[in-house]
Design an enzyme around this catalytic site. Structure first.
Site, PDB file in Angstrom:
ATOM      1  N   ASP A  87     -43.622 -62.864 119.774  1.00 29.23           N
ATOM      2  CA  ASP A  87     -42.814 -61.659 119.737  1.00 29.23           C
ATOM      3  C   ASP A  87     -42.740 -61.204 118.276  1.00 29.23           C
ATOM      4  OD1 ASP A  87     -40.827 -59.696 120.569  1.00 29.23           O
ATOM      5  OD2 ASP A  87     -39.344 -61.032 119.667  1.00 29.23           O
ATOM      6  N   LYS A 126     -43.248 -58.503 130.191  1.00 25.06           N
ATOM      7  CA  LYS A 126     -44.146 -59.237 129.305  1.00 25.06           C
ATOM      8  C   LYS A 126     -44.861 -60.351 130.061  1.00 25.06           C
ATOM      9  CE  LYS A 126     -42.046 -58.829 124.675  1.00 25.06           C
ATOM     10  NZ  LYS A 126     -41.526 -59.637 123.551  1.00 25.06           N
ATOM     11  N   ASP A 165     -37.233 -64.272 121.384  1.00 23.04           N
ATOM     12  CA  ASP A 165     -35.814 -64.308 121.013  1.00 23.04           C
ATOM     13  C   ASP A 165     -34.883 -63.534 121.934  1.00 23.04           C
ATOM     14  OD1 ASP A 165     -34.830 -61.545 119.104  1.00 23.04           O
ATOM     15  OD2 ASP A 165     -36.777 -61.696 120.040  1.00 23.04           O
ATOM     16  N   ASP A 198     -39.895 -58.537 116.696  1.00 18.86           N
ATOM     17  CA  ASP A 198     -38.508 -58.388 116.230  1.00 18.86           C
ATOM     18  C   ASP A 198     -37.678 -59.610 116.596  1.00 18.86           C
ATOM     19  OD1 ASP A 198     -38.754 -55.828 115.072  1.00 18.86           O
ATOM     20  OD2 ASP A 198     -38.621 -54.887 117.040  1.00 18.86           O
ATOM     21  N   ASP A 210     -38.248 -61.639 126.750  1.00 16.94           N
ATOM     22  CA  ASP A 210     -39.207 -62.745 126.650  1.00 16.94           C
ATOM     23  C   ASP A 210     -39.081 -63.740 127.795  1.00 16.94           C
ATOM     24  OD1 ASP A 210     -40.457 -62.050 124.099  1.00 16.94           O
ATOM     25  OD2 ASP A 210     -38.499 -62.481 123.227  1.00 16.94           O
TER      26      ASP A 210
END
Length: 218
Positions: A3, A147, A170, A5, A174
């Site tokens: 990932d 995702k 995070d 950010d 995710d």
């Protein structure tokens, strides 16, 4: 799978990616996939600056790109309808000046975290969409695009299985990835959903947590 950010970013309050991750990612011996909620051009540019193959999952699974194969899952027509109604009810997406967050977005719309969340979720539900809080923006999207679906498409294009991948992330966007990969890590600053879904939680936050995972895997 990485990932951006909250996962590759600095933890000192400054914007941008922590430069400590550049060399380990560039030198990684296996395929590196950048999977993000950002619009497609951003992870592509990151890959180019890092000097790695462009293996990208963008817009929370809405776009998958690898080896000149481009898969676009859905469009932003329904999300545009949400924005129109949201504005009719006296709100906007919260971005100052030119909206560079959504300018190149093809399959979803992102709103600033300062907008009224309940109102946004209400309008999205009326149109049949969901709102995902990534900790950096509210993403208005089709619930079937994730995702996790993106990594399955990516694995197929690379001739691999999803469970051959390791994922680091995070936030709640995710979780779907953590559910399909072989091993998953949430960095210490991750939200509750990501922490609960991950196989492991790092001691370090942001890029320090990612470096911790890369060191351990190496």
């Amino acid at each position: 799978m990485l990932d951006i950010d909250g996962t590759l970013t600095r933890a000192d309050g400054e914007h941008g990616i922590d430069p400590r991750v550049f060399e380990p990612i560039r030198a990684w011996p296996e395929p590196v996939v950048i999977a993000t909620g950002k619009a497609f051009p951003f992870p592509v540019a990151l890959c180019q600056f890092l000097g790695i193959e462009e293996r990208v999952i963008a817009e929370n699974g809405g776009i998958v790109y690898v080896e000149e194969e481009l898969a676009v899952n859905g469009d932003r027509e329904a999300a545009n309808a949400v924005v129109e109604v949201f504005r009719e009810r006296g709100h906007d997406l919260g971005w100052d000046g030119p909206d560079l967050v959504n300018r190149w977005r093809e399959t979803e719309i992102a709103a600033r975290l300062t907008v009224p969340e309940d109102a946004l979720r209400e309008v999205a539900a009326e149109v049949g969409l969901e709102v995902v809080d990534t900790g950096y923006a509210f993403h208005v999207k089709d619930a079937s695009i994730t995702k996790g679906e993106g990594i399955q498409t990516m694995a197929e294009l690379l001739g691999r299985r999803p469970d051959e991948f390791v994922a680091i992330g995070d936030s709640e966007n995710d979780v779907s990835t953590f559910e399909v990969v072989g091993e998953s890590y949430a960095v210490a600053n991750a939200d509750a959903a990501a922490r609960e879904a991950a196989d492991h939680v790092t001691d370090g936050v942001h890029a320090a947590g990612t470096m911790e995972v890369l060191d351990a895997l190496r």
